[in-house]
Design an enzyme around this catalytic site. Sequence first.
Site, mmCIF file in Angstrom:
data_model
loop_
_atom_site.group_PDB
_atom_site.id
_atom_site.type_symbol
_atom_site.label_atom_id
_atom_site.label_comp_id
_atom_site.label_asym_id
_atom_site.label_seq_id
_atom_site.Cartn_x
_atom_site.Cartn_y
_atom_site.Cartn_z
ATOM 1 N NE ARG A 1 -4.834 -4.836 -22.374
ATOM 2 C CZ ARG A 1 -5.002 -3.754 -23.133
ATOM 3 N NH1 ARG A 1 -4.200 -2.712 -22.981
ATOM 4 N NH2 ARG A 1 -5.962 -3.712 -24.032
ATOM 5 C CD GLU B 1 -0.162 -4.866 10.597
ATOM 6 O OE1 GLU B 1 -0.191 -3.630 10.546
ATOM 7 O OE2 GLU B 1 -1.176 -5.574 10.685
ATOM 8 N N PRO C 1 0.803 -1.228 0.000
ATOM 9 C CG PRO C 1 -0.822 -1.550 1.649
ATOM 10 C CD PRO C 1 0.490 -2.082 1.166
ATOM 11 C CG ASP D 1 -6.016 0.129 -24.441
ATOM 12 O OD1 ASP D 1 -7.039 -0.071 -25.103
ATOM 13 O OD2 ASP D 1 -5.195 -0.758 -24.163
#
Length: 247
Positions: free
Chosen positions: A154, A116, A89, A169
């Site tokens: 991709r 954790e 994160p 895209d």
Amino acid sequence: MKISVLTLFPDMFNGVFQSSILKNAQEKGAVQYDVVNFRDYTEDRHNRVDDYPYGGGGGMVLTPQPVFDAVNSIKTESKTEPRIILLCPQGERYSQKKAEALANEEHLILICGHYEGYDERIREHLVTDEISIGDYVLTGGEIGAMVIADSVTRLLPGVLGNETSAVTDSYSTGLLEYPHYTRPSKFLDYEVPDVLLSGHHERIDKWRREQSLKRTYERRPDLLENMELSEEDKLYLKTLNKSEENS
């Protein structure tokens, strides 16, 4: 390209790597997936890969030894110096630009955490990149690794049937992608815009550019802040702004 994934739950990747475009990419030889259970590298007699954090606190922390040894084992078999990515994160927020950069590498190692967090020495002395796929917390890094593997694969040459697909895209041009339509030209009284049926490629390109600008202006105006826009683009955005003010 080779994509190695370090995880405690290798079965999670079976469906992803054995389906659709990712499976086809491997069969074409564009990419090779290697899923490694780093628990196999632990030296703990109870087969543990985590321990209590020094200083106290809730949760368990992944120990450095199994992760270091797993990465070093993979590196000894690698033909080039791999890019070692920690899914966490606190990492850099993932973007299309990052996917395009990673697609130029020959070998990626994706480390999926659990519990954790990681022992800080993994972060400081082993990895080359830290990546977060968004501002939220998941139970582990596996889904993030799948996102990176998919978005990078991709982009590899020969993977998509239409080589221009990845180039146009959303986010690849800096703008959100323009609307798409297909047959029939009329469905439930909803019609395809006339310009797309005209066969006039310059007009179609202009319409698509304007639609991309409009969609970005309405949904993600922040993307326009640092974009290099043509005078024609700026003029069109001014008309959108005036139209908004008059509504």
